[in-house]
Design an enzyme around this catalytic site. Structure first.
Site, PDB file in Angstrom:
ATOM      1  N   GLY A 134      36.742  53.554  63.682  1.00  0.00           N
ATOM      2  CA  GLY A 134      36.325  54.945  63.610  1.00  0.00           C
ATOM      3  C   GLY A 134      34.831  55.120  63.748  1.00  0.00           C
ATOM      4  O   GLY A 134      34.057  54.475  63.042  1.00  0.00           O
ATOM      5  N   HIS A 155      31.158  59.609  60.749  1.00  0.00           N
ATOM      6  CA  HIS A 155      30.076  59.386  59.790  1.00  0.00           C
ATOM      7  C   HIS A 155      30.190  58.053  59.052  1.00  0.00           C
ATOM      8  O   HIS A 155      29.204  57.338  58.883  1.00  0.00           O
ATOM      9  CB  HIS A 155      30.024  60.542  58.795  1.00  0.00           C
ATOM     10  CG  HIS A 155      29.724  61.857  59.432  1.00  0.00           C
ATOM     11  ND1 HIS A 155      28.452  62.216  59.802  1.00  0.00           N
ATOM     12  CD2 HIS A 155      30.539  62.879  59.787  1.00  0.00           C
ATOM     13  CE1 HIS A 155      28.485  63.421  60.353  1.00  0.00           C
ATOM     14  NE2 HIS A 155      29.739  63.847  60.350  1.00  0.00           N
ATOM     15  N   GLY A 156      31.394  57.718  58.595  1.00  0.00           N
ATOM     16  CA  GLY A 156      31.554  56.469  57.867  1.00  0.00           C
ATOM     17  C   GLY A 156      31.281  55.256  58.724  1.00  0.00           C
ATOM     18  O   GLY A 156      30.622  54.305  58.293  1.00  0.00           O
ATOM     19  N   GLY A 171      39.434  58.550  59.434  1.00  0.00           N
ATOM     20  CA  GLY A 171      39.279  59.994  59.408  1.00  0.00           C
ATOM     21  C   GLY A 171      40.575  60.770  59.342  1.00  0.00           C
ATOM     22  O   GLY A 171      41.622  60.261  58.919  1.00  0.00           O
ATOM     23  N   ARG A 214      29.364  58.913  54.145  1.00  0.00           N
ATOM     24  CA  ARG A 214      28.109  58.155  54.267  1.00  0.00           C
ATOM     25  C   ARG A 214      27.720  57.503  52.937  1.00  0.00           C
ATOM     26  O   ARG A 214      27.235  56.365  52.919  1.00  0.00           O
ATOM     27  CB  ARG A 214      27.001  59.057  54.798  1.00  0.00           C
ATOM     28  CG  ARG A 214      27.213  59.398  56.265  1.00  0.00           C
ATOM     29  CD  ARG A 214      26.047  60.138  56.884  1.00  0.00           C
ATOM     30  NE  ARG A 214      26.305  60.383  58.288  1.00  0.00           N
ATOM     31  CZ  ARG A 214      26.004  59.555  59.284  1.00  0.00           C
ATOM     32  NH1 ARG A 214      25.407  58.396  59.014  1.00  0.00           N
ATOM     33  NH2 ARG A 214      26.278  59.862  60.530  1.00  0.00           N
ATOM     34  N   ASP A 221      45.590  83.990  57.676  1.00  0.00           N
ATOM     35  CA  ASP A 221      45.743  82.893  56.732  1.00  0.00           C
ATOM     36  C   ASP A 221      46.923  83.174  55.828  1.00  0.00           C
ATOM     37  O   ASP A 221      47.219  84.334  55.508  1.00  0.00           O
ATOM     38  CB  ASP A 221      44.481  82.699  55.887  1.00  0.00           C
ATOM     39  CG  ASP A 221      44.361  81.263  55.378  1.00  0.00           C
ATOM     40  OD1 ASP A 221      45.337  80.763  54.779  1.00  0.00           O
ATOM     41  OD2 ASP A 221      43.309  80.646  55.566  1.00  0.00           O
ATOM     42  N   SER A 228      32.095  67.539  64.875  1.00  0.00           N
ATOM     43  CA  SER A 228      32.840  68.795  64.859  1.00  0.00           C
ATOM     44  C   SER A 228      32.181  69.841  63.973  1.00  0.00           C
ATOM     45  O   SER A 228      32.310  71.037  64.214  1.00  0.00           O
ATOM     46  CB  SER A 228      34.279  68.537  64.407  1.00  0.00           C
ATOM     47  OG  SER A 228      34.993  67.811  65.387  1.00  0.00           O
ATOM     48  N   CYS A 229      31.450  69.382  62.945  1.00  0.00           N
ATOM     49  CA  CYS A 229      30.762  70.341  62.080  1.00  0.00           C
ATOM     50  C   CYS A 229      29.598  71.011  62.812  1.00  0.00           C
ATOM     51  O   CYS A 229      29.044  71.992  62.310  1.00  0.00           O
ATOM     52  CB  CYS A 229      30.266  69.660  60.797  1.00  0.00           C
ATOM     53  SG  CYS A 229      29.303  68.168  61.064  1.00  0.00           S
ATOM     54  N   ALA A 264      36.950  66.031  52.305  1.00  0.00           N
ATOM     55  CA  ALA A 264      36.603  65.637  53.677  1.00  0.00           C
ATOM     56  C   ALA A 264      35.202  66.146  54.015  1.00  0.00           C
ATOM     57  O   ALA A 264      35.028  67.223  54.582  1.00  0.00           O
ATOM     58  CB  ALA A 264      37.633  66.187  54.663  1.00  0.00           C
ATOM     59  N   GLY A 287      43.771  73.315  58.627  1.00  0.00           N
ATOM     60  CA  GLY A 287      43.697  72.145  57.775  1.00  0.00           C
ATOM     61  C   GLY A 287      43.792  70.840  58.543  1.00  0.00           C
ATOM     62  O   GLY A 287      43.888  70.818  59.774  1.00  0.00           O
ATOM     63  N   ASP A 323      37.206  60.336  55.175  1.00  0.00           N
ATOM     64  CA  ASP A 323      38.143  61.437  55.018  1.00  0.00           C
ATOM     65  C   ASP A 323      39.588  61.009  54.832  1.00  0.00           C
ATOM     66  O   ASP A 323      40.399  61.781  54.314  1.00  0.00           O
ATOM     67  CB  ASP A 323      38.063  62.360  56.241  1.00  0.00           C
ATOM     68  CG  ASP A 323      36.723  63.057  56.367  1.00  0.00           C
ATOM     69  OD1 ASP A 323      35.884  62.916  55.462  1.00  0.00           O
ATOM     70  OD2 ASP A 323      36.503  63.750  57.391  1.00  0.00           O
TER      71      ASP A 323
END
Length: 471
Positions: free
Chosen positions: A21, A24-25, A126, A318, A193, A55-56, A312, A258, A296
């Site tokens: 992956g 971030h990790g 993730g 990190r 929602d 994605s953020c 997540a 989600g 995540d």
């Protein structure tokens, strides 16, 4: 810099580290390994064809704050020119063979499979976005708000003048970002929602009431308590979202409903819980020797909840990677992972909020008893007229009803006070009480705040103290 064999107190042997992956990790693991050891060989496998898309950061790209989608990433493979670092995208790890200490890897470009050996294996696989299991989910223009490919497709539709109606499924962070980007692109937006209010899993009602009204002012039609039954269309093209509250015309549907852990490939090998989250211990070890899990796809130990919960966040991955690599070659680490608070922030058009720790929803889900207090004021002294530089501010605090230990909090304003979320995070992680926050020594300058700072006042209010402190 040490070599890992020095850490073990034996003759130097080069260790092979495999990371699964590239988010971030995985990225942080490479940075930490290179910083701490000089005798490791690092291979990172990423199933996607684009390494480390953030994605953020997608909303910034969709709104043209970032114009080059290639830049919305943590790193490029060429960011690590070191000969002992190998970053391979389009390579999917399909199986762990723990007895042989190898992983099975498929090259997605040519279909060939190989076996790769490891001394240490770090799983940072993730999560995947959820697609609603309903008829029509495979129609054209039904998108997921995650990843490089989806970002480019959604951006094209936002720039397409023939697209008039966009329906966003899910009113969490990602859904709110999608709705805002679509409105700013001139589209008519319905935000749906199943729960009773937008951002309801992150903020309590006093704050979501303010945001709901603001969304309506900006042109987002919010529909809550909606049960969606079908994406309908003609041919292969989506045309509407069908629900128990009627049909919503839709040229594009963006699903932000989600995520789920990317762990199906681990079933029967790595211990998972009933929902598919990887089980790891307080040292981030899985049930397999020399196999670790971060990020995540795992449950993180929450300092506030005193148990593991799904969080997540990039910051969690990190911090876990930093801890793990530091202790990677210790037989039993000297200290366990300290845990996380879980903090985040978001802008919703003109409003900005930050939240940390637990809230009413997450506390109930975790089985934690909490008390709460809501405080409303202006940012600066009352003699400063209420305007853009002295706006209303809102604070919600959560704490243990018996010992007053801080368990969570959130701040909201049209002025950017999100840095206060970091103060709350530090207070929660250090297990401070409401009384500590009420008397904390913050600066005062009327161009910035009050004689008693905002969080001082919110804590004093939570303790039921008199309101003269607001003057």
């Amino acid at each position: 810099m040490l070599n890992c064999s020095q850490k073990l107190g034996v003759i130097s042997v080069k260790k092979k580290i495999i990371i699964v992956g590239a988010s971030h990790g995985g990225h942080q693991s490479i940075l930490e390994l290179l910083s701490r050891y000089d005798d490791v060989d690092i291979t990172l496998f990423e199933a996607g064809d684009f390494v480390s898309f953030m994605s953020c950061g997608m909303e910034l790209y969709l709104e043209n704050s970032v114009t080059n989608v290639e830049a919305v990433r943590n790193f490029r493979p060429e960011s690590f020119p070191q000969k002992n670092v190998h970053i391979l995208n389009n390579h999917q790890v399909t199986k762990i063979n723990s007895d042989q200490k190898t992983v099975s890897v498929t090259d997605l470009e040519n279909g060939k499979s190989t076996e790769e050996s490891y001394d240490k294996l770090i799983l940072s696989s993730g999560v995947n976005p959820k697609s609603l299991p309903i008829p029509g989910k495979d129609l054209e223009n039904v998108y997921l708000m995650r990843g490089y490919d989806w970002a480019t497709k959604i951006k094209a539709k936002l720039e397409d003048p023939s697209v008039k109606n966009i329906t966003v499924i899910g009113a969490g962070y990602i859904g709110i970002e999608a709705a805002e980007a679509a409105v700013k692109a001139g589209k008519h937006v319905n935000l749906l929602d199943v729960i009773d209010r937008p951002l309801g899993t992150y903020l309590d009602s006093e704050l979501t009431d303010v945001i709901s009204e603001h969304l309506a002012e900006k042109g987002v039609e919010v529909h809550t308590g909606v049960k969606i039954s079908e994406y309908s269309g003609q041919g292969n093209q989506v045309q509407a979202v069908k629900s128990d509250q009627g049909n919503f015309p839709s040229d594009v549907v963006i699903q932000a409903a989600g995520v789920q852990p990317n762990t199906a490939w681990l079933k029967g090998t790595v211990d998972l819980d009933a929902r598919g989250w990887i089980k790891n211990d307080k040292y981030l070890r899985t049930n397999l020797p020399d196999v670790y899990a971060i990020g995540d796809a795992t449950l993180a130990y929450s300092v506030a909840a005193n148990k593991k919960i799904p969080v997540a966040l990039a910051t969690v991955a990190r911090r876990e990677a930093r801890y793990l690599v530091k202790h990677l070659f210790e037989k039993t680490p000297s200290v366990p992972f300290a845990g996380i608070v879980g903090s985040s922030a978001l802008s919703v058009f003109d409003y900005h909020f930050a939240q940390s720790g637990l809230n009413s929803f997450t506390a109930e889900r975790a089985g934690v008893k909490i008390a709460s207090s809501f405080y409303e004021d202006t940012l600066r002294p009352s003699y400063v007229p209420e305007n853009k530089v002295n706006p209303k501010v809102y604070v919600k605090l959560f704490f243990d009803p018996e010992n007053h230990r801080l368990l969570g909090g959130a701040v909201l304003s049209t002025y950017d006070i999100t840095a206060q979320g970091n103060v709350l995070a530090l207070a929660i992680s250090q297990q401070l009480k409401v009384e500590d926050l009420a008397e904390a020594d913050f600066f005062f300058q009327p161009g910035f705040d009050r004689q008693w700072s905002l969080l001082n006042l919110a804590a004093q209010h939570a303790l039921g103290e008199v309101e003269f402190t607001k003057k």
